[in-house]
Scaffold this motif. Structure first.
Motif, mmCIF file in Angstrom:
data_model
loop_
_atom_site.group_PDB
_atom_site.id
_atom_site.type_symbol
_atom_site.label_atom_id
_atom_site.label_comp_id
_atom_site.label_asym_id
_atom_site.label_seq_id
_atom_site.Cartn_x
_atom_site.Cartn_y
_atom_site.Cartn_z
ATOM 1 N N HIS A 229 0.812 -1.207 0.000
ATOM 2 C CA HIS A 229 0.000 0.000 0.000
ATOM 3 C C HIS A 229 0.851 1.264 0.000
ATOM 4 N N PHE A 230 1.686 1.386 -1.003
ATOM 5 C CA PHE A 230 2.486 2.591 -1.164
ATOM 6 C C PHE A 230 1.597 3.755 -1.572
ATOM 7 N N ASN A 231 2.008 4.943 -1.206
ATOM 8 C CA ASN A 231 1.358 6.142 -1.686
ATOM 9 C C ASN A 231 1.901 6.418 -3.092
ATOM 10 N N GLU A 232 1.035 6.493 -4.081
ATOM 11 C CA GLU A 232 1.487 6.640 -5.462
ATOM 12 C C GLU A 232 2.212 7.959 -5.707
ATOM 13 N N VAL A 233 1.938 8.956 -4.877
ATOM 14 C CA VAL A 233 2.600 10.253 -5.034
ATOM 15 C C VAL A 233 4.078 10.151 -4.664
ATOM 16 N N ASP A 234 4.401 9.265 -3.727
ATOM 17 C CA ASP A 234 5.775 9.152 -3.234
ATOM 18 C C ASP A 234 6.633 8.174 -4.027
ATOM 19 N N LEU A 235 6.065 7.438 -4.968
ATOM 20 C CA LEU A 235 6.838 6.452 -5.734
ATOM 21 C C LEU A 235 7.644 7.106 -6.843
ATOM 22 N N PHE A 236 8.840 6.564 -7.071
ATOM 23 C CA PHE A 236 9.649 6.980 -8.210
ATOM 24 C C PHE A 236 10.385 5.767 -8.756
ATOM 25 N N ILE A 237 10.820 5.869 -9.993
ATOM 26 C CA ILE A 237 11.513 4.757 -10.640
ATOM 27 C C ILE A 237 12.985 4.860 -10.284
ATOM 28 N N SER A 238 13.425 3.974 -9.418
ATOM 29 C CA SER A 238 14.798 4.035 -8.939
ATOM 30 C C SER A 238 15.757 3.292 -9.858
ATOM 31 N N LYS A 239 15.263 2.244 -10.500
ATOM 32 C CA LYS A 239 16.145 1.433 -11.338
ATOM 33 C C LYS A 239 15.317 0.897 -12.499
ATOM 34 N N ALA A 240 15.828 1.058 -13.692
ATOM 35 C CA ALA A 240 15.158 0.533 -14.882
ATOM 36 C C ALA A 240 16.241 0.072 -15.841
ATOM 37 N N GLU A 241 16.163 -1.174 -16.247
ATOM 38 C CA GLU A 241 17.189 -1.689 -17.147
ATOM 39 C C GLU A 241 16.574 -2.615 -18.185
ATOM 40 N N VAL A 242 17.240 -2.671 -19.327
ATOM 41 C CA VAL A 242 16.829 -3.525 -20.432
ATOM 42 C C VAL A 242 18.031 -4.365 -20.825
ATOM 43 N N ASN A 243 17.835 -5.672 -20.903
ATOM 44 C CA ASN A 243 18.912 -6.589 -21.275
ATOM 45 C C ASN A 243 18.513 -7.368 -22.516
ATOM 46 N N LYS A 244 19.509 -7.703 -23.304
ATOM 47 C CA LYS A 244 19.250 -8.506 -24.487
ATOM 48 C C LYS A 244 18.885 -9.925 -24.090
ATOM 49 N N SER A 245 18.073 -10.538 -24.906
ATOM 50 C CA SER A 245 17.675 -11.920 -24.701
ATOM 51 C C SER A 245 18.083 -12.709 -25.945
#
Length: 139
Positions: free
Chosen positions: A82-98
């Motif tokens: 139950h996080f508050n959506e206002v306080d969320l941020f994207i801390s890590k985002a990565e894309v790897n080859k498959s």
């Protein structure tokens, strides 16, 4: 479009109570990693609401936007902490080859031409801003 919808339906959500983060990943997406990476680079470090605006309002007319938007929205809507959506941020985002799916297309004079369909894995981690960070941003 069916491959895109099937790929989004297999996210893995990992939650940990002590780190206050949501981690979601989609694997074997039928899209090149470089094409997804150009969208991921734009949303890394941004807040959840700002990310929804960027991806949802067609500011970026890429096919990967719909996939990432659905992935982030799924992660937030299915969390149990139950996080508050206002306080969320994207801390890590990565894309790897498959893996690369190889197909053969018939060409003229009995020859064949190889078509390579690249795939990728997307991993996104959302964190909640701590109270000290929120207090510093107000000042």
């Amino acid at each position: 479009m069916t491959n895109l919808q099937e790929a989004v339906n297999i996210p893995m959500i990992k939650k940990s109570s002590y780190d206050k983060k949501i981690k979601i990943s989609a694997q074997h997406i039928n899209m090149s990693a470089s094409k997804v990476r150009r969208v991921i680079d734009q949303i890394r470090g941004r807040s959840y609401e700002e990310t929804l605006l960027i991806l949802g309002l067609k500011f970026m007319p890429y096919r990967a936007c719909y996939l990432i938007l659905k992935l982030i929205y799924s992660a937030v809507s299915s969390n149990n902490m139950h996080f508050n959506e206002v306080d969320l941020f994207i801390s890590k985002a990565e894309v790897n080859k498959s893996s690369i799916v190889k197909r053969f297309r018939p060409r003229a004079r009995g020859r064949s031409y190889m078509i390579k369909r690249p795939m990728c894995h997307i991993t996104i981690e959302l964190k909640e801003k701590s109270k000290s960070l929120l207090d510093q941003s107000i000042i």
